[in-house]
Design an enzyme around this catalytic site. Sequence first.
Site, PDB file in Angstrom:
ATOM      1  N   ASP A   1    -100.236 -86.138  -2.667  1.00 20.93           N
ATOM      2  CA  ASP A   1    -100.007 -85.329  -1.470  1.00 20.93           C
ATOM      3  C   ASP A   1     -99.693 -83.902  -1.915  1.00 20.93           C
ATOM      4  OD1 ASP A   1     -98.955 -84.059   0.747  1.00 20.93           O
ATOM      5  OD2 ASP A   1     -97.514 -85.649   1.215  1.00 20.93           O
ATOM      6  N   ILE A   2    -100.526 -82.964  -1.544  1.00 20.68           N
ATOM      7  CA  ILE A   2    -100.387 -81.587  -2.029  1.00 20.68           C
ATOM      8  C   ILE A   2     -99.089 -80.931  -1.547  1.00 20.68           C
ATOM      9  CG2 ILE A   2    -101.616 -80.381  -0.150  1.00 20.68           C
ATOM     10  CD1 ILE A   2    -103.064 -78.761  -2.392  1.00 20.68           C
TER      11      ILE A   2
ATOM     12  N   ASN B   1    -108.400 -73.544   9.237  1.00 24.28           N
ATOM     13  CA  ASN B   1    -109.557 -73.149  10.040  1.00 24.28           C
ATOM     14  C   ASN B   1    -109.375 -71.684  10.438  1.00 24.28           C
ATOM     15  OD1 ASN B   1    -107.935 -73.188  12.502  1.00 24.28           O
ATOM     16  ND2 ASN B   1    -107.992 -75.406  12.229  1.00 24.28           N
TER      17      ASN B   1
ATOM     18  N   GLY C   1    -105.533 -83.167   9.217  1.00 20.39           N
ATOM     19  CA  GLY C   1    -105.741 -83.274   7.772  1.00 20.39           C
ATOM     20  C   GLY C   1    -104.670 -82.564   6.974  1.00 20.39           C
TER      21      GLY C   1
ATOM     22  N   ASP D   1    -104.125 -79.468   6.586  1.00 20.17           N
ATOM     23  CA  ASP D   1    -103.550 -78.346   7.334  1.00 20.17           C
ATOM     24  C   ASP D   1    -102.300 -78.803   8.114  1.00 20.17           C
ATOM     25  OD1 ASP D   1    -103.263 -75.881   8.576  1.00 20.17           O
ATOM     26  OD2 ASP D   1    -105.151 -75.965   9.680  1.00 20.17           O
TER      27      ASP D   1
ATOM     28  N   SER E   1    -113.063 -78.776   2.634  1.00 19.38           N
ATOM     29  CA  SER E   1    -114.267 -79.076   3.454  1.00 19.38           C
ATOM     30  C   SER E   1    -114.736 -80.521   3.453  1.00 19.38           C
ATOM     31  CB  SER E   1    -115.459 -78.179   3.072  1.00 19.38           C
ATOM     32  OG  SER E   1    -115.315 -76.869   3.581  1.00 19.38           O
ATOM     33  N   THR E   2    -114.142 -81.392   2.637  1.00 24.46           N
ATOM     34  CA  THR E   2    -114.695 -82.755   2.549  1.00 24.46           C
ATOM     35  C   THR E   2    -114.052 -83.745   3.520  1.00 24.46           C
ATOM     36  OG1 THR E   2    -113.224 -83.459   0.757  1.00 24.46           O
ATOM     37  CG2 THR E   2    -115.314 -82.428   0.128  1.00 24.46           C
ATOM     38  N   GLY E   3    -113.144 -83.251   4.379  1.00 26.42           N
ATOM     39  CA  GLY E   3    -112.548 -84.110   5.399  1.00 26.42           C
ATOM     40  C   GLY E   3    -113.273 -83.882   6.717  1.00 26.42           C
TER      41      GLY E   3
ATOM     42  N   TYR F   1    -114.487 -81.342   7.968  1.00 19.27           N
ATOM     43  CA  TYR F   1    -115.634 -80.433   7.911  1.00 19.27           C
ATOM     44  C   TYR F   1    -116.897 -81.084   7.344  1.00 19.27           C
ATOM     45  CZ  TYR F   1    -113.132 -76.252   9.557  1.00 19.27           C
ATOM     46  OH  TYR F   1    -112.454 -75.331  10.325  1.00 19.27           O
TER      47      TYR F   1
HETATM   48  P1  ADP Z   1    -111.518 -79.781   5.968  1.00 18.39           P
HETATM   49  O1  ADP Z   1    -111.404 -79.445   7.434  1.00 18.39           O
HETATM   50  O2  ADP Z   1    -111.640 -78.546   5.088  1.00 18.39           O
HETATM   51  O3  ADP Z   1    -112.553 -80.807   5.697  1.00 18.39           O
HETATM   52  P2  ADP Z   1    -109.359 -81.803   5.815  1.00 18.39           P
HETATM   53  O4  ADP Z   1    -107.909 -81.546   5.817  1.00 18.39           O
HETATM   54  O5  ADP Z   1    -109.944 -82.518   6.985  1.00 18.39           O
HETATM   55  O6  ADP Z   1    -110.067 -80.355   5.583  1.00 18.39           O
HETATM   56  O7  ADP Z   1    -109.769 -82.603   4.507  1.00 18.39           O
HETATM   57  C1  ADP Z   1    -109.803 -82.049   3.234  1.00 18.39           C
HETATM   58  C2  ADP Z   1    -109.287 -83.054   2.219  1.00 18.39           C
HETATM   59  O8  ADP Z   1    -107.863 -83.017   2.237  1.00 18.39           O
HETATM   60  C3  ADP Z   1    -109.682 -84.500   2.498  1.00 18.39           C
HETATM   61  O9  ADP Z   1    -110.073 -85.092   1.262  1.00 18.39           O
HETATM   62  C4  ADP Z   1    -108.377 -85.115   2.991  1.00 18.39           C
HETATM   63  O10 ADP Z   1    -108.303 -86.509   2.684  1.00 18.39           O
HETATM   64  C5  ADP Z   1    -107.379 -84.339   2.165  1.00 18.39           C
HETATM   65  N1  ADP Z   1    -105.967 -84.388   2.574  1.00 18.39           N
HETATM   66  C6  ADP Z   1    -105.409 -84.737   3.741  1.00 18.39           C
HETATM   67  N2  ADP Z   1    -104.062 -84.665   3.671  1.00 18.39           N
HETATM   68  C7  ADP Z   1    -103.755 -84.246   2.408  1.00 18.39           C
HETATM   69  C8  ADP Z   1    -102.556 -83.991   1.687  1.00 18.39           C
HETATM   70  N3  ADP Z   1    -101.356 -84.134   2.252  1.00 18.39           N
HETATM   71  N4  ADP Z   1    -102.650 -83.587   0.384  1.00 18.39           N
HETATM   72  C9  ADP Z   1    -103.849 -83.430  -0.208  1.00 18.39           C
HETATM   73  N5  ADP Z   1    -105.018 -83.648   0.417  1.00 18.39           N
HETATM   74  C10 ADP Z   1    -104.979 -84.060   1.713  1.00 18.39           C
END
Ligand code: ADP
Length: 184
Positions: free
Chosen positions: A16-17, A30, A38, A40, A127-129, A131
């Site tokens: 978890d970042i 965005n 996600g 964000d 972008s891989t979630g 988007y």
């Molecule tokens: P985007 O809109 O750029 O695609 P998302 O947030 O939907 O962004 O997804 C981008 C990536 O971040 C995905 O692989 C998602 O699983 C991941 N993600 C979601 N929550 C966290 C977190 N707490 N820490 C790290 N990565 C996360």
Amino acid sequence: MYRLVNKTKLSLLQGDITRQSTDAIVNAANSGMMGGGGVDGAIHRAGGPAILEDCKQIISQQGRLPTGEAVITSGGNLQAKHVVHTVGPVWHGGLSSEPELLASAYRQSLRISVENGLKSISFPSISTGAYGYPLKLAAPIALETVIDFLNRDESIKEVVFVLFEDKTYQAYARALEALLPETA
Ligand code: ADP
């Protein structure tokens, strides 16, 4: 897993970042910068209202954040002192400059970190979630762009990709192994 690039440690970890203690963590934001789902949503929830206040200030001064660009705010209650907000491309099939825009999101995030004197930075998989950018295509672009930047600029000492899901970690691990094979 990690590799040394120039003098910088480039590592991949699953997690978890929002829990990272690098100088900055990057948000896959965005253009409106008002939070979202996600990563964000997770960053705003963990960091508290100070981050959104800074985002509102930026939007009022310069308008919406274009795809491929990056800005920096405080980290609020996060361990990371700063959040770099960047906007990756929405996947529209690959013929709408998605690769260039994805590379730009990583490059501009690194550039603004250097400008602010930061030494360590954590990225999610931009972008891989929501988007929809195919993971197998996004991972090599993300890594290549960061490696290329680190080969030109020695001021950043540590870059961490914090990958939330196992399949995301595996895709980045395969891409990194292909780009920088482990020497026997
Ligand atoms: P985007 O809109 O750029 O695609 P998302 O947030 O939907 O962004 O997804 C981008 C990536 O971040 C995905 O692989 C998602 O699983 C991941 N993600 C979601 N929550 C966290 C977190 N707490 N820490 C790290 N990565 C996360």
